[in-house]
Write a protein that holds these residues in place. Structure first.
Motif, short mmCIF file in Angstrom:
data_model
loop_
_atom_site.label_atom_id
_atom_site.label_comp_id
_atom_site.label_asym_id
_atom_site.label_seq_id
_atom_site.Cartn_x
_atom_site.Cartn_y
_atom_site.Cartn_z
N SER A 1 6.88 9.35 -7.36
CA SER A 1 7.65 8.19 -7.80
C SER A 1 6.77 6.95 -7.89
O SER A 1 6.94 6.11 -8.79
CB SER A 1 8.82 7.94 -6.86
OG SER A 1 9.77 8.98 -6.92
N ILE A 2 5.82 6.83 -6.97
CA ILE A 2 4.88 5.70 -7.03
C ILE A 2 4.14 5.73 -8.36
O ILE A 2 3.99 4.70 -9.04
CB ILE A 2 3.89 5.74 -5.85
CG1 ILE A 2 4.62 5.51 -4.53
CG2 ILE A 2 2.80 4.69 -6.02
CD1 ILE A 2 3.76 5.68 -3.30
N ALA A 3 3.66 6.91 -8.74
CA ALA A 3 2.96 7.06 -10.01
C ALA A 3 3.88 6.71 -11.18
O ALA A 3 3.46 6.06 -12.16
CB ALA A 3 2.41 8.47 -10.16
N ASP A 4 5.15 7.13 -11.09
CA ASP A 4 6.10 6.81 -12.16
C ASP A 4 6.34 5.32 -12.26
O ASP A 4 6.42 4.77 -13.37
CB ASP A 4 7.43 7.54 -11.90
CG ASP A 4 7.33 9.04 -12.08
OD1 ASP A 4 6.36 9.49 -12.73
OD2 ASP A 4 8.21 9.77 -11.57
N TYR A 5 6.47 4.64 -11.11
CA TYR A 5 6.70 3.19 -11.12
C TYR A 5 5.50 2.46 -11.73
O TYR A 5 5.66 1.49 -12.46
CB TYR A 5 6.93 2.67 -9.70
CG TYR A 5 8.18 3.19 -9.03
CD1 TYR A 5 9.21 3.77 -9.77
CD2 TYR A 5 8.35 3.08 -7.65
CE1 TYR A 5 10.36 4.25 -9.14
CE2 TYR A 5 9.50 3.54 -7.02
CZ TYR A 5 10.49 4.13 -7.77
OH TYR A 5 11.62 4.60 -7.15
N ALA A 6 4.29 2.96 -11.43
CA ALA A 6 3.10 2.34 -11.99
C ALA A 6 3.03 2.58 -13.50
O ALA A 6 2.71 1.68 -14.28
CB ALA A 6 1.85 2.88 -11.30
N ASP B 1 0.84 -1.20 0.00
CA ASP B 1 0.00 0.00 0.00
C ASP B 1 0.88 1.25 0.00
O ASP B 1 2.11 1.18 0.14
CB ASP B 1 -0.97 0.00 1.19
CG ASP B 1 -0.27 -0.10 2.53
OD1 ASP B 1 0.97 0.01 2.58
OD2 ASP B 1 -0.97 -0.27 3.54
N SER B 2 0.24 2.39 -0.17
CA SER B 2 0.97 3.66 -0.24
C SER B 2 1.77 3.92 1.02
O SER B 2 2.88 4.46 0.97
CB SER B 2 -0.01 4.81 -0.49
OG SER B 2 -0.70 4.65 -1.70
N ARG B 3 1.22 3.52 2.17
CA ARG B 3 1.92 3.73 3.44
C ARG B 3 3.24 2.97 3.48
O ARG B 3 4.27 3.50 3.90
CB ARG B 3 1.02 3.29 4.60
CG ARG B 3 1.59 3.57 5.97
CD ARG B 3 0.70 3.03 7.07
NE ARG B 3 0.59 1.58 7.02
CZ ARG B 3 -0.07 0.84 7.91
NH1 ARG B 3 -0.69 1.43 8.90
NH2 ARG B 3 -0.12 -0.47 7.80
N TRP B 4 3.23 1.73 3.02
CA TRP B 4 4.46 0.92 3.01
C TRP B 4 5.47 1.49 2.03
O TRP B 4 6.66 1.59 2.33
CB TRP B 4 4.12 -0.52 2.65
CG TRP B 4 5.30 -1.46 2.68
CD1 TRP B 4 5.81 -2.10 3.78
CD2 TRP B 4 6.12 -1.83 1.57
NE1 TRP B 4 6.89 -2.86 3.42
CE2 TRP B 4 7.11 -2.72 2.07
CE3 TRP B 4 6.12 -1.53 0.21
CZ2 TRP B 4 8.09 -3.30 1.26
CZ3 TRP B 4 7.09 -2.10 -0.60
CH2 TRP B 4 8.06 -2.97 -0.09
N LEU B 5 5.01 1.89 0.85
CA LEU B 5 5.91 2.46 -0.15
C LEU B 5 6.51 3.77 0.35
O LEU B 5 7.71 4.02 0.16
CB LEU B 5 5.16 2.67 -1.46
CG LEU B 5 4.76 1.39 -2.21
CD1 LEU B 5 3.73 1.69 -3.29
CD2 LEU B 5 5.99 0.72 -2.82
#
Length: 277
Positions: A36-41, A23-27
């Motif tokens: 960066s999460i959006a970029d990885y996705a 989840d976003s919290r763990w990331l």
């Protein structure tokens, strides 16, 4: 900047096996920013599953696509959500449930004080029945780890991860709590036949902690019917069975010892009831 992002991505992939969820919290705790999460996705390193939940593409070794066990292990071990597998699901995993609905995957019973909102929107290979832990007042009494759980392989020992689940003593009480709506008396009766090795001290402690008079009386109805050797070692003086008669099913029969209305074929004569105390 790009080199730092690549290092963070490598760290995420080192700790997140193929097919597992984060989840976003763990990331964020891993030092990954929302951008960066959006970029990885967008780059295909992560798959967006639901709002706030991502999955590393691929399939965990030894598991089927969308395996519910992978999601639950991700929540328990990676994301740190305090939850467990219980009820009939735990009994089945422990080899006690031999009665299964033909042609359909049974629901998975999960227990927690609260669940993340994205869990309702996550697609796995079995329906998820989410339950609160109020039956035991939120206590963790009677929880174990499934020794047979296999979670796949990776750069760390993912295959050593164990599902946190109810012991048979707790799971049968959770299953009884589902009567008469989500479970059948016949299914419970068949399961009870296999419960030959319940630990009476642990069972007594769980019955004493259980907040449902219905569940406690039902347990004793089935226990008296099957008469496993542990039954006479239960300390019934430690268990509050409440007062007055309880009606559970229409057209049933009132159990003479435990004063709850159940299907007539579950009732034995009171002179045949042999229990400890």
């Amino acid at each position: 900047m790009a080199e730092r992002k690549d290092k963070k991505l490598k760290s995420v992939l080192d700790h997140l096996p193929p097919g597992f969820y984060a989840d976003s919290r763990w990331l964020t705790a891993c030092g990954v920013s929302r951008s960066s999460i959006a970029d990885y996705a967008q780059g295909g390193w992560l798959r967006h599953v639901a709002h706030g939940l991502y999955q590393r593409p691929g399939t965990a070794s030894g598991s089927a696509p969308h395996d519910w066990r992978v999601l639950v292990l991700s929540m328990q071990v990676l994301m740190g959500h305090p939850m467990h597998v219980g009820g009939m699901t735990a009994l089945q995993l422990l080899g006690h449930r031999h009665y299964l609905s033909l042609g359909s995957e049974g629901p998975v019973f999960l227990y927690a004080a609260r669940f993340p909102a994205w869990l309702d929107k996550t697609v796995v290979d079995a329906p998820l029945n989410l339950r609160k832990t109020s039956l035991f007042g939120g206590m963790d009494i009677g929880l174990d780890a499934d020794p047979a759980t296999t979670a796949g392989a990776g750069s760390r020992e993912w295959w050593d991860w164990k599902l946190r689940l109810s012991s048979p003593e707790r799971a049968i009480l959770e299953a009884l709590d589902e009567l008469p709506g989500e479970e059948s008396f016949h299914a419970i009766d068949v399961v009870f036949q296999s419960l030959v090795s319940l630990r009476p001290r642990r069972q007594t402690a769980l019955l004493a902690a259980c907040r449902s008079v219905k569940v406690k009386r039902l347990f004793l109805v089935f226990a008296a019917r099957h008469r496993h050797s542990w039954f006479k070692h239960l300390d019934l003086n430690a268990i509050d069975l409440g007062k007055g008669d309880r009606s559970l099913v229409k057209g049933g029969k009132l159990h003479p010892a435990y004063r709850i209305t159940v299907p007539a074929d579950l009732v034995i004569e009171s002179r045949d009831v042999d229990h400890g105390g």
